[in-house]
Write a protein that holds these residues in place. Structure first.
Motif, short mmCIF file in Angstrom:
data_model
loop_
_atom_site.label_atom_id
_atom_site.label_comp_id
_atom_site.label_asym_id
_atom_site.label_seq_id
_atom_site.Cartn_x
_atom_site.Cartn_y
_atom_site.Cartn_z
N PRO A 228 2.40 21.74 27.60
CA PRO A 228 3.41 21.60 26.63
C PRO A 228 2.73 21.60 25.22
O PRO A 228 1.73 20.80 25.02
CB PRO A 228 4.16 20.29 27.09
N ARG A 229 3.36 22.09 24.45
CA ARG A 229 2.63 22.37 22.96
C ARG A 229 4.19 21.70 22.04
O ARG A 229 5.32 22.42 22.22
CB ARG A 229 2.30 23.65 22.87
N ALA A 230 3.92 20.92 21.25
CA ALA A 230 5.03 20.26 20.29
C ALA A 230 4.54 20.43 18.62
O ALA A 230 3.28 20.06 18.64
CB ALA A 230 5.38 18.88 20.86
N SER A 231 5.36 20.74 17.86
CA SER A 231 4.79 20.55 16.59
C SER A 231 5.10 18.90 16.32
O SER A 231 5.76 18.30 16.42
CB SER A 231 5.83 21.30 15.59
N HIS A 232 4.13 18.45 15.35
CA HIS A 232 4.31 16.93 14.81
C HIS A 232 4.79 17.05 13.32
O HIS A 232 4.85 15.86 12.69
CB HIS A 232 2.83 16.32 14.88
N VAL A 233 5.39 18.20 13.01
CA VAL A 233 5.87 18.16 11.50
C VAL A 233 7.24 17.42 11.52
O VAL A 233 8.17 17.79 12.33
CB VAL A 233 5.98 19.39 11.13
N VAL A 234 7.66 16.77 10.65
CA VAL A 234 8.91 16.05 10.27
C VAL A 234 9.65 16.56 9.56
O VAL A 234 9.22 16.93 8.34
CB VAL A 234 8.89 14.53 10.08
N GLY A 235 10.94 17.16 9.71
CA GLY A 235 11.55 17.84 8.68
C GLY A 235 11.12 19.59 8.45
O GLY A 235 10.54 19.94 9.19
N ARG A 236 12.16 20.09 7.78
CA ARG A 236 12.06 21.45 7.60
C ARG A 236 11.93 22.03 6.18
O ARG A 236 12.90 21.55 5.53
CB ARG A 236 13.12 22.34 8.35
N PHE B 103 9.10 24.48 23.26
CA PHE B 103 8.19 23.46 23.69
C PHE B 103 8.59 23.42 25.34
O PHE B 103 7.78 23.32 26.37
CB PHE B 103 8.94 22.34 23.23
N LEU B 104 9.98 23.61 25.79
CA LEU B 104 10.54 23.65 27.16
C LEU B 104 9.66 24.78 27.99
O LEU B 104 9.35 24.82 29.04
CB LEU B 104 11.82 23.79 27.12
N ALA B 105 9.57 26.10 27.37
CA ALA B 105 9.09 27.02 27.95
C ALA B 105 7.60 26.81 28.25
O ALA B 105 7.02 27.08 29.12
CB ALA B 105 9.20 28.28 27.01
N SER B 106 6.72 26.23 27.19
CA SER B 106 5.42 26.00 27.25
C SER B 106 5.26 24.61 28.26
O SER B 106 4.20 24.58 28.96
CB SER B 106 4.70 25.49 25.90
N ALA B 107 6.14 23.76 28.36
CA ALA B 107 6.01 22.64 29.48
C ALA B 107 6.36 23.21 30.88
O ALA B 107 5.50 22.83 31.88
CB ALA B 107 7.27 21.60 29.21
N ARG B 108 7.04 24.18 31.11
CA ARG B 108 7.28 24.79 32.31
C ARG B 108 5.81 25.49 32.90
O ARG B 108 5.56 25.52 33.98
CB ARG B 108 8.12 25.77 32.36
#
Length: 535
Positions: free
Chosen positions: A496-504, A487-492
């Protein structure tokens, strides 16, 4: 001092060498560059990235590894423009023909001369030299045994039980115990066949079996000016099928006087062979009658050398390099202080007869703390291949005495987390082993683990359920960290791209059973884990 040092090894030994060279450069102002030789599959391995330069080893037509192919190694060494070669342990470390080839190429071989390697690496010649120099040996055949008729004659003289050994054997291979006269013929033929197939040398010899013995070894290092040090005595008695699992310095069963005597005998033996470099003289010790019997000389540095380094403050790899460059061993040999114990954490499945269990390392968390040292050659994200040694790391603990070292080692192993996708490690087995009364008391001999191994295998690991939950949480955090970094690499980059999944979702295996977890974090140190529809 040489300036371009090629490493004919991989993994942990290669990383160990690179670290030693960097320290020498800082300490003495040297400008030694390290050159890693590697296969195509290892181009991104830690040991390659740690080196200053690298040279690719090509695939070879023979069935052997390119690390064993002299012609391919010569090609790579010429391409590297190296002026010295370090071989570590394993592969060509005890190969006098390779040492000679290096000398013919004008390279400094960091190790003993080929002649000394041949004499001491040949177990028969080494025993003959031991007898000449007053080193005690067990009753034996006095030379090679070439036929079954000769074997039967020697068996009557030596007595049963006895051991048949390959002249060129090593690493627990080429050894068979004969406990009944009727087993002699089969054991003799099988040892000969294994010796020829494994070492290319079918010659075997016989010696008396020292039952209930301790495996004791003396670390030696010799310079080119006649000085030989014997800085450490180690006890490597906890073994499984002749493979060492636990090593310690010093021995819990030897007195200071006995250790001094062994050092003196070992120095006399290697001096008589004109030895240079690091090596190990191995003995079997019978505590009941307090007698020693010479076994062999390993003409290389041993895997377990860190326990001697930890108790003496020496760096044996740096000493190897200095001695090879013609430096003298000066001053007094440092004494051993305190106690050190090492275990080998392997990618093996103890519940399946220690079958190799390789795979990709997804979580790799190593312990720290007073007196703790970890030597490894891998990092998270790397693949432990099935083709090479299965060792993941050596975990070493030092203490003021043996109980403290043992306690620190157990704590360090508990703090070690290694998750291998598709594989496993021997961590649980080692923790159970270190808590056995025979290990805690220091009474375990070389055959103890083989006697109790079946019993240990049938005993389920304590707190296995807690361990599975803990590892599932570790995997959750490792995957969260990767996603955060992404996420931080894409934000730079402005998008920015983030997953909206909760849990693993986490899948783990234990004793042949697969466990599927759903892991989510519900507080600072609180988690919810669901296992196969049960929470």
């Amino acid at each position: 001092m040489f300036s371009r040092l090629a490493v004919v090894n991989r993994g942990e030994p290669a990383v160990r060498l690179t670290r030693a060279v960097r320290e020498l450069n800082e300490e003495h102002g040297f400008e030694i560059s390290t050159i890693a030789l590697h296969t195509e599959a290892e181009q991104r391995a830690l040991f390659v990235r740690a080196a200053d330069e690298s040279v690719l080893l090509r695939d070879v037509e023979s069935a052997s590894s390119p690390y064993l192919d002299h012609d391919e190694l010569e090609r790579a060494l010429r391409a590297s423009r190296a002026d010295a070669v370090w071989v570590g342990w394993g592969f060509v470390a005890e190969d006098p023909d390779f040492a000679e080839r290096c000398e013919q190429m004008g390279l400094v071989f960091v190790g003993p001369p080929a002649q000394a390697m041949r004499q001491l690496g040949d177990k028969i010649e080494a025993k003959l030299l031991a007898e000449k120099t007053g080193v005690p040996v067990a009753p034996w055949s006095g030379g090679p045994v070439s036929s079954l008729d000769e074997a039967q004659e020697h068996a009557q003289t030596i007595g049963i039980p006895l051991v048949i050994k390959a002249r060129s054997g090593g690493g627990g291979r080429g050894i068979r115990v004969v406990r009944e006269a009727d087993d002699l013929a089969n054991a003799f033929e099988r040892t000969q066949a294994e010796a020829k197939a494994t070492f290319g040398d079918p010659v075997v010899f016989m010696e008396s079996l020292v039952g209930g013995g301790r495996h004791i070894e003396v670390q030696v290092i010799a310079d080119a000016h006649g000085t030989v040090w014997a800085p450490g005595v180690r006890d490597c008695s906890i073994q499984r099928r002749n493979q060492k699992l636990v090593e310690e310095s010093g021995s819990p069963v030897l007195s200071a006087e006995q250790q001094t005597e062994l050092r003196e005998k070992s120095i006399a033996l290697v001096s008589a062979a004109g030895y240079q470099g690091a090596g190990t003289v191995e003995y079997l010790y019978q505590p009941q009658d307090k007698t020693f019997a010479f076994m062999e000389v390993n003409t290389r540095l041993q895997v377990e050398h860190p326990v001697t380094e930890t108790t003496t403050g020496l760096d044996l790899v740096k000493l190897q390099l200095l001695v090879a460059a013609g430096e003298k061993l000066t001053g007094e040999v440092p004494p051993e202080v305190g106690h050190a114990i090492e275990v080998r954490l392997n990618a093996e499945d103890a519940d399946e007869g220690f079958a190799p269990a390789p795979g990709t390392v997804s979580v790799f968390s190593l312990p720290t703390g007073p007196g703790i040292r970890v030597d490894t050659g891998i990092a998270a994200g790397e693949v432990i291949p099935p083709d090479y040694d299965s060792m993941v790391a050596k975990v070493i603990a030092w203490g003021r005495d043996r109980p403290e070292a043992l306690a620190r080692l157990r704590c360090a192993l508990r703090d070690t987390t290694v998750l291998i996708q598709g594989g496993t490690t021997t961590k649980s087995f080692l923790l159970d082993l270190l808590e056995r009364p025979e290990v805690v008391s220091g009474e375990a001999d070389t055959q103890w683990l083989d006697r109790v191994g079946a019993e240990m295998a049938e005993t389920p690991a304590s707190h296995a359920d807690v361990a599975l939950l803990s590892v599932a949480i570790d995997v959750y955090h490792a995957e969260e960290a990767l996603e955060r970094a992404s996420f931080l690499a894409s934000a730079r980059g402005g998008r920015p791209r983030a997953s909206h999944v909760v849990g693993r979702s986490v899948e783990l295996g234990y004793q042949g059973q697969t466990y599927a977890f759903e892991v989510s974090q519900v507080g600072g140190r609180r988690y919810r884990l669901e296992v196969a529809d049960r929470s």
